[in-house]
Design an enzyme around this catalytic site. Structure first.
Site, PDB file in Angstrom:
ATOM      1  CD  GLU A  23      -2.641   1.197   2.632  1.00 37.51           C
ATOM      2  OE1 GLU A  23      -3.667   1.886   2.664  1.00 37.51           O
ATOM      3  OE2 GLU A  23      -2.239   0.507   3.598  1.00 37.51           O
ATOM      4  CE  LYS A  98      -7.309   1.754   3.674  1.00 37.37           C
ATOM      5  NZ  LYS A  98      -6.041   2.247   4.243  1.00 37.37           N
ATOM      6  CB  CYS A 135      -4.810  -1.276   4.173  1.00 36.65           C
ATOM      7  SG  CYS A 135      -3.872  -1.208   5.725  1.00 36.65           S
TER       8      CYS A 135
END
Length: 293
Positions: A23, A98, A135
């Site tokens: 990331e 995300k 994540c």
């Protein structure tokens, strides 16, 4: 780029078909600081890092997942946490932003970007159908589920997470996701400790400090049959390579029939009711308990 280039070269020499980087690999993971100067690392989808990797993708006939801090120049230069999917011909297949933004401990990411707006896209590449669960999204089972419903065979989880916060969860969540959704998971984490020039405070009420903690690496793969690979180091960068027989996804679906027995209609009804302002939990109270009280 000087650091990542030789790693990509090694992947190419090893015949890797799909490569996923960590990331926000182009920058320190500075989203603990709340300092806006780190926005300078943001770049367009077709920016410098993508162009760098496009050449390598074409050179090695490799699909590359490029997680960046995106600057959306077409929408007021809004910033997103984004993965750019580069095809093996060097083309940009698409992007994913995300979905879930943490608000825990030192993770002050919503100072920089908010929840993504791209849904749960699955990218059909030359080598398989892939999704990217960035994540913090790994803590949300419905996030994993949605990529599976859209047909993913491999879901990558590019991350930057630290030991004190999440390390006990790291080997469990990805493996559970692989089992529950009948696909492979590639867990990719940053390595090392990053010290920032100005101390910052934490949502946990700790005294001000200048580092996030140790990014514990430990990248690995999980399979739908509950197997997993050994992890990479907690302290050194590395390249994890695994052969994946994507036929296993269908074989496990046939064996366990998780999709057939999932009762999605029942859960859809519950979620629909839960979203209503007047929702009441389905709790049945023992009347005798109230009498004794």
């Amino acid at each position: 780029m000087d650091k990542i280039g030789p790693i990509v070269d090694a992947a190419g020499a090893s015949g890797v078909n799909i490569l996923c980087l960590q990331e926000a690999w182009t920058m320190p993971f500075a989203f603990c600081t709340r300092e806006k100067r780190w926005c300078e690392f943001a770049e367009p989808v077709d920016g410098e890092s993508t162009q760098f990797l496009q050449e390598l993708a074409q050179k090695y006939n490799m699909v590359i997942v490029n997680p960046i801090l995106e600057r959306d120049v077409n929408h007021g230069e809004t910033i997103w946490n984004t993965a750019v999917i580069i095809g093996n011909n060097g083309n940009i297949i698409g992007i994913h932003r995300k979905n879930h933004i943490p608000r825990v401990g030192d993770f002050n990411e919503s100072t920089y970007y908010m929840e993504g707006n791209t849904g749960h896209p699955v990218f059909e590449t030359t080598y398989g159908k892939i999704g990217v669960n960035i994540c913090y999204g790994r803590h949300h089972p419905l996030n994993w589920l949605a990529f599976g419903l859209n047909g993913a065979e491999i879901v990558f989880n590019p991350s930057a997470t630290v030991g004190e916060l999440s390390e006990p969860m790291w080997p469990i969540e990805a493996r559970n996701a692989a089992i529950a959704n009948s696909y492979f998971v590639g867990s990719v984490n940053r390595v090392g400790t990053e010290v920032f020039p100005n101390p910052f405070t934490s949502g946990d009420g700790k005294p001000q400090h200048a580092d996030f903690g140790h990014f514990y690496g430990s990248s690995h793969f999980s399979a739908p049959d509950a197997s997993c690979t050994p992890s990479l180091s907690r302290y050194r960068d590395g390249l994890a390579i695994s052969d994946m027989d994507l036929n296993l996804c269908r074989q496990i679906k046939d064996k366990w029939a998780f999709r057939m027995t999932a009762r999605y209609d029942m859960y859809a009804s519950l979620l629909s009711e839960y979203l209503k302002p007047d929702f009441k939990p389905q709790v049945i109270v023992d009347p005798l308990t109230n009498k004794r009280a």
